[in-house]
Design a protein around this motif. Structure first.
Motif, PDB file in Angstrom:
ATOM      1  N   ARG A 281       0.841  -1.191   0.000  1.00 32.70           N
ATOM      2  CA  ARG A 281       0.000   0.000   0.000  1.00 32.70           C
ATOM      3  C   ARG A 281       0.884   1.253   0.000  1.00 32.70           C
ATOM      4  O   ARG A 281       2.061   1.209   0.365  1.00 32.70           O
ATOM      5  CB  ARG A 281      -0.894   0.034   1.245  1.00 32.70           C
ATOM      6  N   SER A 282       0.286   2.372  -0.371  1.00 33.87           N
ATOM      7  CA  SER A 282       1.018   3.629  -0.316  1.00 33.87           C
ATOM      8  C   SER A 282       0.043   4.779  -0.113  1.00 33.87           C
ATOM      9  O   SER A 282      -1.131   4.710  -0.514  1.00 33.87           O
ATOM     10  CB  SER A 282       1.835   3.850  -1.586  1.00 33.87           C
ATOM     11  N   ILE A 283       0.522   5.802   0.543  1.00 29.97           N
ATOM     12  CA  ILE A 283      -0.159   7.087   0.657  1.00 29.97           C
ATOM     13  C   ILE A 283       0.917   8.144   0.416  1.00 29.97           C
ATOM     14  O   ILE A 283       2.109   7.824   0.443  1.00 29.97           O
ATOM     15  CB  ILE A 283      -0.823   7.269   2.043  1.00 29.97           C
TER      16      ILE A 283
ATOM     17  N   TYR B 278       4.470   1.107   1.749  1.00 35.01           N
ATOM     18  CA  TYR B 278       4.457   0.035   2.754  1.00 35.01           C
ATOM     19  C   TYR B 278       4.246  -1.323   2.106  1.00 35.01           C
ATOM     20  O   TYR B 278       3.387  -1.484   1.230  1.00 35.01           O
ATOM     21  CB  TYR B 278       3.337   0.301   3.765  1.00 35.01           C
TER      22      TYR B 278
ATOM     23  N   THR C 262       8.931  -0.214   5.149  1.00 33.13           N
ATOM     24  CA  THR C 262       8.270   1.074   5.014  1.00 33.13           C
ATOM     25  C   THR C 262       9.277   2.103   4.519  1.00 33.13           C
ATOM     26  O   THR C 262      10.408   2.154   5.022  1.00 33.13           O
ATOM     27  CB  THR C 262       7.687   1.539   6.363  1.00 33.13           C
TER      28      THR C 262
ATOM     29  N   TRP D 173      -3.454  -2.371   8.086  1.00 28.34           N
ATOM     30  CA  TRP D 173      -3.314  -1.134   7.329  1.00 28.34           C
ATOM     31  C   TRP D 173      -3.936   0.044   8.069  1.00 28.34           C
ATOM     32  O   TRP D 173      -3.401   1.157   8.043  1.00 28.34           O
ATOM     33  CB  TRP D 173      -3.916  -1.279   5.941  1.00 28.34           C
TER      34      TRP D 173
ATOM     35  N   ARG E 149      -1.242   3.071   8.523  1.00 26.63           N
ATOM     36  CA  ARG E 149      -1.395   4.330   7.793  1.00 26.63           C
ATOM     37  C   ARG E 149      -1.406   5.550   8.711  1.00 26.63           C
ATOM     38  O   ARG E 149      -1.224   6.676   8.252  1.00 26.63           O
ATOM     39  CB  ARG E 149      -2.666   4.300   6.959  1.00 26.63           C
ATOM     40  N   LYS E 150      -1.609   5.340  10.008  1.00 28.42           N
ATOM     41  CA  LYS E 150      -1.565   6.444  10.958  1.00 28.42           C
ATOM     42  C   LYS E 150      -0.132   6.897  11.242  1.00 28.42           C
ATOM     43  O   LYS E 150       0.078   7.976  11.804  1.00 28.42           O
ATOM     44  CB  LYS E 150      -2.239   6.038  12.268  1.00 28.42           C
TER      45      LYS E 150
ATOM     46  N   GLU F  52       2.265   7.723   9.091  1.00 29.03           N
ATOM     47  CA  GLU F  52       2.758   8.821   8.252  1.00 29.03           C
ATOM     48  C   GLU F  52       2.305  10.185   8.777  1.00 29.03           C
ATOM     49  O   GLU F  52       3.151  11.066   9.029  1.00 29.03           O
ATOM     50  CB  GLU F  52       2.311   8.610   6.805  1.00 29.03           C
TER      51      GLU F  52
END
Length: 277
Positions: free
Chosen positions: A4-6, A11, A30, A172, A176-177, A179
């Motif tokens: 996944r990515s933001i 990640y 990461t 996830w 995701r928290k 970043e």
């Protein structure tokens, strides 16, 4: 397991069940953009700030610490989703560094000063390690990104398949928290002149010569008496001996903070492991 990515973070995660029947082993990689290994290391170690981004944390407390080495015993209580009740951790931890790469070693340790209770349930089998280093940014091609290779295993005391399902479903949402939490931490550090206790402990790293990390041996050094010996490790089990052996760095801390033995020669293997699995 996932990729996944933001914006600002990429990640990947893997898992495997060991053949000896132990708890499921997890590995993640990461990449954070525009950040240094030093601040990422402090971010992961800063228990006081963790409450602001990790909503699974109920309690964090330093039980013992050594201001000469940075070795510490930390007490955590974490809340879990529907599949698991709250869990308690007594964690021995210490940070090693070699030429800008940080090896953050944590492991569950026995500690009689915090009596075991029926609830929350204490997790005895627990190991969690980070290898943190600067890498090339995919955006600029410069060494302005930070890679974190994370190895984790714990026995939560529930059936394996249920634990795996719960971890997969919640991973996830938790990851995701990190970043936005990291960016808030960077801003916090710029605006606050005083370091928290945990962040100040993260500055007390043990520096290890690169030549020692590149050795194929494990070099065992005792704190008392300056006695040293080498232990050769051979065979297929080596890479998981590394994971199990590395966490010994934090063992024995409750026997006078620092403990009697420190194990070196493992950290470089940890970083290489991320590329083999």
């Amino acid at each position: 397991m996932m990729e996944r990515s933001i914006p600002g973070m990429f990640y990947q995660a893997w898992r495997r069940d060991p053949q000896d029947g132990g708890p499921t082993q997890y590995r993640s990689r990461t990449i954070f953009e525009d950040v240094t290994p030093e601040i990422v290391k402090d971010f992961y170690w800063d228990d006081e700030f963790r409450h602001k981004w990790d909503d699974m944390i109920i309690l964090t407390k330093s039980r013992e610490s050594c201001t000469a080495t940075g070795a510490e015993i930390a007490h955590w209580i974490r809340k879990f989703p529907f599949f698991c009740s709250d869990r308690e951790y007594i964690i021995g931890r210490r940070i090693y560094e070699s030429e800008g790469t940080f090896f953050c070693i944590t492991k569950g340790v026995p500690y009689c000063k915090v009596p075991r209770q029926k609830k929350p349930r204490r997790v005895d089998v627990y190991s969690s390690c980070w290898c943190i280093r600067a890498v090339e940014s995919q955006k600029t091609g410069l060494m302005t990104a930070c890679e974190v290779v994370f190895l984790h295993s714990e026995d939560m005391g529930i059936q394996r398949d249920i634990a795996k399902l719960g971890v997969r479903q919640g991973m996830w949402n938790c990851v995701r928290k990190m970043e936005p939490g990291l960016r808030k931490y960077i801003a916090h550090r710029k605006s606050c002149a005083t370091l928290s206790f945990s962040a100040s402990m993260a500055k007390l790293v043990t520096r290890v010569p690169l030549s020692m990390l590149e050795s194929s041996d494990i070099i065992v050094c005792k704190d008392e008496g300056n006695e040293c010996c080498k232990i050769n490790q051979q065979g297929k089990g080596w890479k998981w001996v590394v994971v199990g052996g590395a966490v010994v760095l934090a063992c024995g801390i409750d026997k006078g903070i620092v403990g009697k033995m420190l194990v070196f020669g493992l950290a470089r293997r940890l970083s290489r492991l991320g590329r083999r699995l």
